[in-house]
Design a protein around this motif. Structure first.
Motif, short mmCIF file in Angstrom:
data_model
loop_
_atom_site.label_atom_id
_atom_site.label_comp_id
_atom_site.label_asym_id
_atom_site.label_seq_id
_atom_site.Cartn_x
_atom_site.Cartn_y
_atom_site.Cartn_z
N LEU A 114 8.36 0.08 -19.00
CA LEU A 114 7.19 0.50 -18.23
C LEU A 114 7.21 -0.14 -16.85
O LEU A 114 7.34 -1.36 -16.73
N PHE A 115 7.08 0.68 -15.82
CA PHE A 115 7.04 0.21 -14.44
C PHE A 115 5.72 0.63 -13.79
O PHE A 115 5.20 1.70 -14.08
N VAL A 116 5.21 -0.21 -12.90
CA VAL A 116 4.04 0.14 -12.10
C VAL A 116 4.40 0.00 -10.62
O VAL A 116 5.22 -0.85 -10.24
N ILE A 117 3.78 0.85 -9.79
CA ILE A 117 4.07 0.89 -8.36
C ILE A 117 2.76 0.82 -7.60
O ILE A 117 1.82 1.58 -7.86
N GLY A 118 2.70 -0.10 -6.65
CA GLY A 118 1.49 -0.29 -5.86
C GLY A 118 1.32 0.76 -4.78
O GLY A 118 2.06 1.74 -4.70
N ASP A 119 0.34 0.56 -3.92
CA ASP A 119 -0.03 1.52 -2.89
C ASP A 119 1.16 1.83 -1.98
O ASP A 119 1.81 0.92 -1.46
N VAL A 120 1.43 3.13 -1.76
CA VAL A 120 2.57 3.58 -0.96
C VAL A 120 2.15 3.92 0.47
O VAL A 120 2.87 3.66 1.43
N GLY A 122 2.12 6.52 2.37
CA GLY A 122 2.95 7.36 3.23
C GLY A 122 4.30 6.80 3.60
O GLY A 122 5.05 7.44 4.35
N TYR A 123 4.68 5.65 3.07
CA TYR A 123 5.96 5.04 3.41
C TYR A 123 7.04 5.54 2.46
O TYR A 123 7.46 4.85 1.53
N LEU A 124 7.48 6.77 2.70
CA LEU A 124 8.42 7.44 1.82
C LEU A 124 9.75 6.70 1.74
O LEU A 124 10.32 6.54 0.67
N ARG A 125 10.28 6.30 2.88
CA ARG A 125 11.59 5.63 2.88
C ARG A 125 11.56 4.35 2.05
O ARG A 125 12.47 4.08 1.25
N GLU A 126 10.52 3.55 2.22
CA GLU A 126 10.40 2.32 1.43
C GLU A 126 10.29 2.63 -0.06
O GLU A 126 10.83 1.90 -0.89
N LEU A 127 9.60 3.72 -0.41
CA LEU A 127 9.48 4.11 -1.81
C LEU A 127 10.83 4.51 -2.38
O LEU A 127 11.20 4.08 -3.49
N VAL A 128 11.57 5.33 -1.66
CA VAL A 128 12.89 5.76 -2.13
C VAL A 128 13.80 4.55 -2.32
O VAL A 128 14.49 4.44 -3.34
N ASP A 129 13.82 3.66 -1.35
CA ASP A 129 14.66 2.46 -1.47
C ASP A 129 14.27 1.63 -2.69
O ASP A 129 15.12 1.14 -3.43
N GLY A 130 12.95 1.47 -2.91
CA GLY A 130 12.49 0.66 -4.03
C GLY A 130 12.81 1.28 -5.38
O GLY A 130 13.22 0.59 -6.32
N LEU A 131 12.61 2.59 -5.50
CA LEU A 131 12.92 3.27 -6.75
C LEU A 131 14.41 3.19 -7.07
O LEU A 131 14.82 3.01 -8.22
N SER A 343 -1.95 -12.64 8.46
CA SER A 343 -2.71 -13.40 7.48
C SER A 343 -2.09 -14.75 7.15
O SER A 343 -2.75 -15.61 6.58
N GLY A 344 -0.82 -14.94 7.46
CA GLY A 344 -0.15 -16.18 7.09
C GLY A 344 0.43 -16.17 5.70
O GLY A 344 0.91 -17.19 5.21
N VAL A 345 0.41 -15.02 5.02
CA VAL A 345 0.97 -14.90 3.67
C VAL A 345 2.05 -13.84 3.67
O VAL A 345 1.85 -12.75 4.17
N GLN A 346 3.21 -14.17 3.13
CA GLN A 346 4.29 -13.20 2.99
C GLN A 346 4.37 -12.79 1.53
O GLN A 346 4.55 -13.62 0.64
N VAL A 347 4.26 -11.51 1.27
CA VAL A 347 4.26 -11.00 -0.10
C VAL A 347 5.69 -10.98 -0.63
O VAL A 347 6.60 -10.43 0.00
N MET A 367 1.50 -3.73 6.37
CA MET A 367 1.41 -4.97 7.14
C MET A 367 2.81 -5.42 7.55
O MET A 367 3.50 -6.12 6.82
N GLU A 368 3.22 -5.00 8.72
CA GLU A 368 4.58 -5.26 9.18
C GLU A 368 4.86 -6.76 9.25
O GLU A 368 4.09 -7.53 9.81
N GLY A 369 5.99 -7.16 8.65
CA GLY A 369 6.39 -8.55 8.68
C GLY A 369 5.81 -9.41 7.59
O GLY A 369 6.26 -10.53 7.38
N GLU A 370 4.81 -8.90 6.86
CA GLU A 370 4.18 -9.69 5.80
C GLU A 370 4.19 -8.96 4.47
O GLU A 370 4.47 -9.57 3.44
N GLY A 371 3.86 -7.67 4.49
CA GLY A 371 3.72 -6.93 3.25
C GLY A 371 4.99 -6.22 2.85
O GLY A 371 5.98 -6.18 3.58
N ARG A 372 4.94 -5.64 1.67
CA ARG A 372 6.06 -4.85 1.15
C ARG A 372 5.53 -3.95 0.05
O ARG A 372 4.46 -4.19 -0.52
N LEU A 373 6.27 -2.91 -0.26
CA LEU A 373 5.93 -2.03 -1.37
C LEU A 373 6.40 -2.70 -2.66
O LEU A 373 7.55 -3.12 -2.77
#
Length: 381
Positions: A114-120, A122-131, A343-347, A367-373
């Motif tokens: 079982l896999f779960v995926i967080g909020d995307v 509209g970032y299609l490229r990041e989703l394809v890479d992650g999958l 924010s000072g937090v890197q995910v 969040m460029e530089g901090e967040g990720r899919l």
């Protein structure tokens, strides 16, 4: 009313850890009041033309940075590393003959991981890479995970360049997964409600905390992309309108929003899903808006009252742990943004909190530089 052509910003401003909260511990906000300039998200550039999925090179997984994690180190438990992907092998017999049933006198084969995926967003490229990195799709963008099970936690569109491309991919993977005995499913997020409301009601007035408003204005203010609205078709609307609001899988309660507002729609998973679908099928604009407003509440499981709120939701709907998206982990951790809007937090992975009763999966991909899919296999180790 705030002009509707202002730059898109997150669907907060995050009121921060010291804000006044509702009785249920959640926090809501006004969609028509711009956030402070310091926390405003950068203007989203014009959406680029996305190449076909089959033409997309799969990016290598970059090393995870530990910069600025000291601010989060005091939190217990910490943010989890995702760890290496664990691909699922396709079940050849399921592809050729379909899953066995008790009617055949044979027990069905065990379900896949079982896999779960967080909020995307509209970032299609990041989703394809992650999958692909998780072994769920092949280099051509097709399902290759056999009987694996995938749940998207909502918010496919807005802010990013290709929300409709994300929806098209998920719809196709749902069909391909079903053909091999797996599944790919999705929850209704607040941005799905917002997109559907903007499509259906446009500039029709609704009553909000800011006075008379409209879905279309709120959609634009919260990152709505004109290209997504132009490409939205009837089959997208029909599919999105049928998405459930919650589900229980492998003793995990899956929801989009970290709020107890789901309790206002019923005392079981089926009752909540039926009530939300009833609003979407027969409700008027004000009822739609009220549903959208409730699903945008956040932070119910944070702070001293958070564990009790989580227990109340789990006792009502089932499961031993809540898994949600909606609130980006840097905002959830309560770190104030700098003057540069950071924010000072890197995910680096999902965040487990509320006495380990809740898992946050919105990595803040915008969040460029901090967040990720974030894509994670459950249960978390």
């Amino acid at each position: 009313m705030t002009p509707v052509d202002r730059p898109a910003w997150p669907d907060q401003p995050d009121p921060g850890p010291h804000a006044t909260q509702a009785a249920d511990g959640s926090t809501s906000f006004d969609f028509f009041t711009p956030p402070p300039v310091a926390t405003a998200a950068p203007v989203v550039p014009a959406p680029p033309v996305m190449p076909a999925i089959s033409a997309m090179p799969v990016a290598a997984v970059a090393p995870l940075s530990t910069q600025a994690m000291a601010a989060a180190a005091r939190l217990d438990p910490p943010t989890l590393e995702l760890g290496p992907p664990i691909p699922a092998e396709p079940d050849a017999s399921a592809v050729e003959h379909g899953p066995a049933t008790l009617v055949d006198g044979v027990q069905p084969p065990p379900e896949g991981p079982l896999f779960v995926i967080g909020d995307v967003h509209g970032y299609l490229r990041e989703l394809v890479d992650g999958l692909h990195a998780q072994g769920l799709i092949d280099a051509e963008g097709h399902w290759c995970a056999g009987r694996a099970r995938v749940w998207f936690l909502g918010d496919f569109t807005d802010r990013g360049p290709d929300g409709i491309g994300v929806i098209d991919l998920v719809m196709r993977l749902a069909a391909e997964a079903a053909a091999t005995g797996g599944y790919c499913r999705a929850l209704m997020g607040n941005h799905e409600l917002l997109l559907l409301g903007a499509d259906r009601y446009g500039d029709d007035p609704v009553q909000s905390s800011a006075g008379t408003a409209s879905f279309l204005a709120a959609w634009r203010l919260n990152g709505g992309q004109p290209t997504d609205m132009e490409r939205l078709e009837d089959h997208h609307v029909a599919w999105l309108s049928r998405l459930p609001a919650m589900s229980v899988e492998d003793d995990h309660l899956l929801v989009h929003s970290d709020t107890t507002a789901y309790l206002e729609y019923g005392d079981s998973v089926d009752a909540v899903n039926d009530a939300v679908h009833e609003v979407l099928q027969h409700g008027d604009a004000d009822e739609w808006w009220d549903c959208f407003r409730r699903m945008t509440k956040r932070f119910a499981f944070r702070g001293e009252s958070g564990p009790q709120a989580a227990r109340e939701l789990l006792a009502t709907f089932g499961g031993h742990r809540i898994v949600h998206g909606h609130s980006p982990i840097p905002y959830l951790l309560g770190d104030a943004a700098s003057e540069e809007g950071r924010s000072g937090v890197q995910v680096t992975g999902p965040h487990v909190y509320a006495e380990e009763l809740a898992v946050a999966m919105d990595g803040g991909v915008t969040m460029e530089g901090e967040g990720r899919l974030l894509i994670a296999r459950l249960p978390l180790s």
